[in-house]
Design a protein around this motif. Structure first.
Motif, mmCIF file in Angstrom:
data_model
loop_
_atom_site.group_PDB
_atom_site.id
_atom_site.type_symbol
_atom_site.label_atom_id
_atom_site.label_comp_id
_atom_site.label_asym_id
_atom_site.label_seq_id
_atom_site.Cartn_x
_atom_site.Cartn_y
_atom_site.Cartn_z
ATOM 1 N N LEU A 34 3.995 44.493 -24.307
ATOM 2 C CA LEU A 34 3.107 43.957 -24.024
ATOM 3 C C LEU A 34 2.670 44.692 -22.105
ATOM 4 O O LEU A 34 3.441 44.702 -21.928
ATOM 5 N N LYS A 35 1.436 45.589 -22.727
ATOM 6 C CA LYS A 35 1.326 45.907 -21.076
ATOM 7 C C LYS A 35 -0.153 45.133 -21.028
ATOM 8 O O LYS A 35 -0.955 44.840 -21.326
ATOM 9 N N GLU A 36 0.130 44.766 -19.333
ATOM 10 C CA GLU A 36 -1.025 44.262 -18.584
ATOM 11 C C GLU A 36 -1.817 45.022 -18.032
ATOM 12 O O GLU A 36 -1.777 46.540 -17.663
ATOM 13 N N LEU A 37 -2.717 45.345 -18.537
ATOM 14 C CA LEU A 37 -4.544 45.516 -18.477
ATOM 15 C C LEU A 37 -4.681 44.979 -16.863
ATOM 16 O O LEU A 37 -5.939 46.140 -16.562
ATOM 17 N N SER A 38 -4.961 44.269 -16.820
ATOM 18 C CA SER A 38 -5.394 43.469 -15.148
ATOM 19 C C SER A 38 -4.850 42.437 -14.556
ATOM 20 O O SER A 38 -3.200 41.991 -15.679
ATOM 21 N N SER A 39 -4.443 42.204 -13.390
ATOM 22 C CA SER A 39 -3.678 41.722 -13.157
ATOM 23 C C SER A 39 -3.764 39.915 -13.035
ATOM 24 O O SER A 39 -5.581 39.856 -13.774
ATOM 25 N N ASP A 40 -3.240 38.716 -12.884
ATOM 26 C CA ASP A 40 -3.606 37.213 -13.590
ATOM 27 C C ASP A 40 -5.022 37.063 -12.710
ATOM 28 O O ASP A 40 -5.102 36.887 -11.438
ATOM 29 N N LEU A 319 -9.503 14.898 -12.590
ATOM 30 C CA LEU A 319 -8.315 15.584 -13.105
ATOM 31 C C LEU A 319 -8.754 17.420 -12.868
ATOM 32 O O LEU A 319 -9.828 17.649 -13.358
ATOM 33 N N ARG A 320 -7.478 18.215 -12.343
ATOM 34 C CA ARG A 320 -7.794 19.390 -11.874
ATOM 35 C C ARG A 320 -6.627 20.209 -13.411
ATOM 36 O O ARG A 320 -5.408 20.595 -12.285
ATOM 37 N N LEU A 321 -6.676 21.337 -14.321
ATOM 38 C CA LEU A 321 -5.818 21.952 -14.511
ATOM 39 C C LEU A 321 -5.800 23.441 -14.406
ATOM 40 O O LEU A 321 -7.274 23.990 -14.412
ATOM 41 N N PRO A 322 -4.609 23.938 -13.952
ATOM 42 C CA PRO A 322 -4.629 25.418 -13.355
ATOM 43 C C PRO A 322 -5.016 26.306 -15.033
ATOM 44 O O PRO A 322 -4.377 25.873 -15.829
ATOM 45 N N VAL A 323 -5.557 27.023 -14.254
ATOM 46 C CA VAL A 323 -6.499 28.039 -15.983
ATOM 47 C C VAL A 323 -5.778 29.510 -15.482
ATOM 48 O O VAL A 323 -6.127 30.374 -14.105
ATOM 49 N N ARG A 324 -5.108 30.710 -15.940
ATOM 50 C CA ARG A 324 -4.633 31.472 -15.451
ATOM 51 C C ARG A 324 -5.058 32.507 -16.937
ATOM 52 O O ARG A 324 -4.453 32.378 -17.879
ATOM 53 N N GLN A 325 -5.606 33.904 -16.684
ATOM 54 C CA GLN A 325 -6.433 34.721 -18.085
ATOM 55 C C GLN A 325 -6.357 36.415 -17.286
ATOM 56 O O GLN A 325 -6.023 36.583 -16.021
ATOM 57 N N VAL A 326 -5.577 37.028 -17.638
ATOM 58 C CA VAL A 326 -4.995 38.199 -18.079
ATOM 59 C C VAL A 326 -5.210 39.022 -19.529
ATOM 60 O O VAL A 326 -5.671 38.358 -20.126
ATOM 61 N N ARG A 327 -5.210 40.352 -19.708
ATOM 62 C CA ARG A 327 -6.107 41.385 -20.184
ATOM 63 C C ARG A 327 -4.201 41.836 -20.334
ATOM 64 O O ARG A 327 -4.151 42.164 -19.381
ATOM 65 N N LEU A 328 -4.516 41.795 -22.065
ATOM 66 C CA LEU A 328 -2.723 42.589 -22.613
ATOM 67 C C LEU A 328 -3.333 43.669 -23.349
ATOM 68 O O LEU A 328 -4.179 43.016 -24.244
ATOM 69 N N GLN A 329 -2.546 45.043 -24.058
ATOM 70 C CA GLN A 329 -2.800 45.583 -24.365
ATOM 71 C C GLN A 329 -2.066 44.955 -25.514
ATOM 72 O O GLN A 329 -0.264 45.499 -25.724
ATOM 73 N N VAL A 330 -2.027 45.067 -26.656
ATOM 74 C CA VAL A 330 -1.018 44.594 -27.905
ATOM 75 C C VAL A 330 -1.208 45.246 -28.942
ATOM 76 O O VAL A 330 -2.894 45.383 -29.741
ATOM 77 N N ALA A 331 -0.758 45.558 -29.586
ATOM 78 C CA ALA A 331 -0.849 46.887 -31.004
ATOM 79 C C ALA A 331 -1.698 47.867 -30.493
ATOM 80 O O ALA A 331 -2.497 48.286 -31.179
ATOM 81 N N GLY A 332 -2.621 48.570 -29.324
ATOM 82 C CA GLY A 332 -3.344 49.492 -28.817
ATOM 83 C C GLY A 332 -4.620 48.652 -28.837
ATOM 84 O O GLY A 332 -5.620 48.917 -28.769
ATOM 85 N N GLN A 333 -4.860 47.410 -29.008
ATOM 86 C CA GLN A 333 -5.789 46.672 -28.450
ATOM 87 C C GLN A 333 -5.534 46.087 -27.600
ATOM 88 O O GLN A 333 -5.389 45.181 -27.545
ATOM 89 N N PRO A 334 -7.281 45.902 -27.281
ATOM 90 C CA PRO A 334 -7.019 44.536 -26.073
ATOM 91 C C PRO A 334 -7.824 43.296 -26.104
ATOM 92 O O PRO A 334 -7.954 43.215 -26.568
ATOM 93 N N MET A 335 -6.459 42.821 -25.850
ATOM 94 C CA MET A 335 -7.024 40.946 -25.851
ATOM 95 C C MET A 335 -6.831 40.548 -24.561
ATOM 96 O O MET A 335 -6.149 40.378 -23.542
ATOM 97 N N GLN A 336 -7.974 38.873 -24.865
ATOM 98 C CA GLN A 336 -8.417 37.998 -22.919
ATOM 99 C C GLN A 336 -6.614 36.740 -23.316
ATOM 100 O O GLN A 336 -6.943 36.476 -24.640
ATOM 101 N N PHE A 337 -5.691 36.704 -22.731
ATOM 102 C CA PHE A 337 -5.192 35.805 -23.021
ATOM 103 C C PHE A 337 -5.385 34.828 -22.003
ATOM 104 O O PHE A 337 -5.953 34.732 -20.461
ATOM 105 N N THR A 338 -5.662 33.075 -22.270
ATOM 106 C CA THR A 338 -5.537 32.344 -21.398
ATOM 107 C C THR A 338 -4.730 31.364 -21.414
ATOM 108 O O THR A 338 -3.872 31.268 -22.262
ATOM 109 N N ALA A 339 -3.944 30.888 -20.484
ATOM 110 C CA ALA A 339 -2.166 30.507 -20.620
ATOM 111 C C ALA A 339 -3.256 29.132 -19.613
ATOM 112 O O ALA A 339 -3.974 29.083 -18.357
#
Length: 746
Positions: A34-40, A319-339
């Protein structure tokens, strides 16, 4: 200076690590893939949980049968109970609002506090109270007189209606039965009378005018009622003779009671609102946290505000829920992930796994449908996923769904199973194609060599069958080796289960049938090509000639032609060549000897050569009879003046099994008609008689000899008609000289 351990402890956990930890047990991909395309990108979602609580206070009462239970305070009547409970309810409702307000201020900063149940009456009287009264239906007795029998315990018998008697079942109430002797007529036929006189009737002595008294009712027409035993009454079925029944109103207790008390219930309702700039994230949080009871474990509680009302309270919690998002390259495809949350709970990581699994499946399908050069590598990558391995190994679907819930659907399982099976089939074909080609070449070579160096023992058919059998055996070994090598190349536990479908695979069976047909064609072609060699052709022709000779010998020995001279003989050249090639078949020697003795088809007779060929043939039981006849013919040629030789020959012919064959009779006749033996035995009569017997059996040469003697009067009276008849038969059979003799008689 900080330590390495301190640096690791303070390092922020990356989303790529969490995604990798979730997809590694399912797919072949690892965190390093998994390759990170952007910072969190860190943000927060605002959650508003509204908790509404309502207290329901009411009166609970119940009316029951029996005495008032122990522990319930007694009151004089129902009105007193209702008045007291109403007063208690009013007091509790007036105090509930103040208590709710007090509760709201006790712990205002705690998430989703619920009102404590059972505490609103803790300092108020809330004991259960009740009253009891006697049953008015049974007057406190608990029992009532039976209505079915009016309290007597008995009822009128329904069968006899109280008459105690009923109609007799035997005579149906008549009191009499028809006489069985006279059949109810009262008269019977007289037993004595003159022959031919009309029948006389006399009164029946067994009855009175055709009737008999019923023995069952003694002529009364009635019997005692069996149900009531002639009493007219039966035990009441309702009360079973007890005259009373339990009171249904008070359940035989004779009392009723009523109790009452206050009841408290708490109704809770939660409402969730999520606010985030990304609507997809807000929708995902709403779906994943529909149960708000555990939100405080992943969120930070920022504010709680209570609003009270009579018998109700509402808490608005932010309440406040922490949300972190990052773009990863998965199998040659860029995908947006949310934690979400501090534990980085990935939203819909099943979609990521589906993308990765689908990527490997697409690669496998392209290699299966393409050139197949990298098919083995594609299959190995595909099977590195434990999920794909379970699907390809035909693991039960229930177990897959239990182990990987929601990972793949039925369409993916079908595609994966079919692609894996096709890949295994094609890899198997790739591994066995070269051995099959070598096998075909070997089959053709073996077949050709067998014909070239094994002829005439190996013909085209036998060489082809043997070569094909050897090739099939070699293919079976190559097939086993290919399956074993394929299983080892997959390098996966349970890979042998992937090869089991090959046994029922239509592709494998079709390939095997095509290979078998090709093997037969190649073997036949190789063997047929060798038959064009000069020495092979000569050997084949020689074998064909030997086969034809064997057939001719079998025909000669099994012929039904009675005259050996007229049988079909092989050519002299063929017999001479066969005699020159050891080992010599005894039948060839026998047939050649007869040919030299009789001289058919222009063959020059050679009795001495024939006698040499007959030496030692008497040992064969199947040929002994023909050998004796042939030796007799040789004696006629060589020792026709030796009386002792002729007598020994005649004796040998007479000792042959009975009845004698036509050829044996004809040969014996020729021996007996020789001048030397005829002079010793006193004439030709014995020989003529034997010749006549042979001719009568249809022996053509015997007919010719007898006809010639009849025409010339040699040894018997001349008879031209008989001579023409015998000679005509000999001519029809083709005996040489018969036509000439017949023409001389005309």
């Amino acid at each position: 200076m900080s330590s390495v351990r301190g640096q690791d402890a303070g390092r922020k956990k990356r989303i790529a690590e969490v995604v990798g930890a979730q997809i590694e047990p399912i797919t072949r991909f690892r965190t390093s893939d998994l390759k990170e395309l952007s910072s969190d990108l860190e943000s927060g979602a605002e959650l508003v949980v509204t908790t509404r609580q309502r207290v329901d206070l009411d009166i609970e009462t119940a009316v029951c049968t029996g005495r008032l239970p122990h522990g319930i305070s007694a009151r004089p009547d129902v009105a007193t109970i209702e008045a007291e409970l109403q007063q208690r309810l009013a007091t509790a409702e007036s105090a509930a609002t103040a208590r709710i307000q007090q509760w709201a201020t006790e712990e205002p900063g705690r998430y989703r506090r619920l009102l404590p149940t059972g505490t609103f009456f803790s300092d108020l009287p809330n004991e259960t109270i009740g009253t009891e009264w006697a049953c008015a239906t049974c007057s406190q007795r608990g029992r009532l007189a039976c209505a079915g029998c009016a309290g007597s315990g008995a009822q009128t018998c329904p069968d006899c209606q109280g008459r105690r008697h009923g109609a007799c079942r035997q005579c149906r109430g008549l009191g009499r039965l028809a006489c069985g002797v006279c059949e109810g007529r009262g008269q019977v036929q007289a037993t004595a009378g003159a022959p031919g006189a009309p029948e006389a009737l006399v009164p029946c002595t067994a009855c009175r005018q055709g009737w008999l008294d019923c023995a069952a009712c003694e002529g009364r027409g009635e019997q005692d009622c069996p149900r009531c035993t002639a009493s007219g009454r039966i035990v009441c079925p309702d009360c079973q003779g007890q005259q009373e029944l339990d009171c249904p109103d008070c359940a035989a207790s004779g009392w009723h009671h009523q109790w009452g008390r206050l009841r408290e219930r708490l109704e809770v309702e939660d409402l969730l609102e999520v606010h985030h700039p990304d609507p997809a994230v807000a929708a995902a949080i709403t779906a994943r946290h529909a149960d708000v009871t555990t939100l405080d474990e992943v969120c930070t509680l920022e504010q709680v505000r209570y609003t009270t009302a009579p018998l109700a309270v509402q808490a608005v919690q932010r309440l406040r829920l922490p949300v972190r998002q990052v773009r990863l390259q998965v199998a040659g495809q860029p995908m947006q992930f949310t934690a979400l949350g501090p534990s980085l709970e990935i939203i819909d990581y099943q979609q990521v796994a589906a993308v990765l699994l689908g990527h490997d499946l697409d690669t496998l399908e392209k290699n299966v449908d393409g050139s197949g050069r990298h098919l083995g590598e594609a299959l190995q990558r595909f099977l590195q996923s434990p999920l794909n391995l379970d699907i390809a190994a035909r693991k039960p679907l229930a177990d897959i769904d239990r182990q990987y819930p929601g990972m793949v659907d039925e369409a993916y399982r079908t595609r994966a199973l079919q692609s894996a099976q096709r890949a295994v089939e094609r890899l198997w074909l790739q591994r066995v194609r070269r051995p099959r080609l070598y096998g075909l070449a070997g089959i053709g070579a073996v077949s050709a060599l067998l014909v070239a160096f094994g002829s005439p023992h190996f013909g085209v058919a036998s060489a082809s069958v043997l070569a094909t059998g050897l090739g099939i055996a070699a293919w079976v070994g190559a097939d086993w080796q290919a399956r074993r090598a394929l299983a080892l190349s997959l390098q996966r536990p349970g890979s042998d289960r992937l090869l089991r479908p090959l046994r029922q695979s239509a592709v494998v069976r079709r390939w095997q049938l095509v290979s078998l047909a090709a093997a037969v064609v190649v073997a036949l072609a190789g063997a047929a090509a060798m038959t064009r060699l000069p020495h092979v052709r000569q050997q084949v022709e020689q074998r064909q000639a030997d086969t034809a000779l064997q057939q001719q010998l079998a025909v000669w020995l099994g012929s039904d032609d009675k005259d050996h001279r007229l049988r079909h003989y092989p050519t002299a050249e063929v017999l001479v060549q066969a005699l020159a090639r050891p080992p010599v078949d005894p039948r060839i020697r026998l047939v050649r000897a007869w040919q030299l003795l009789l001289g058919p088809d222009g063959v020059t007779p050679d009795p001495r050569g024939a006698e040499r060929l007959l030496d030692g043939l008497e040992q064969d039981p199947a040929l002994a009879h023909a050998v004796v006849l042939a030796r007799a013919r040789a004696t006629l040629w060589l020792r026709s003046r030796s009386v002792s030789a002729l007598q020994a020959t005649a004796t040998a012919l007479e000792e042959l099994p009975q009845p004698p064959s036509p050829e044996a009779l004809y040969t014996l006749a020729l021996v007996q008609l020789t001048p030397a033996l005829a002079a010793r035995t006193g004439g030709l009569s014995a020989g003529i008689a034997t010749l006549q017997q042979a001719a009568d059996t249809g022996h053509a040469s015997a007919c010719f000899e007898l006809g010639r003697r009849l025409g010339a009067g040699a040894g018997l009276r001349r008879d031209l008609a008989a001579a023409r008849r015998y000679l005509g038969y000999a001519e029809s059979k083709g005996v040489p000289g018969a036509a000439k003799e017949l023409a001389a008689l005309r």
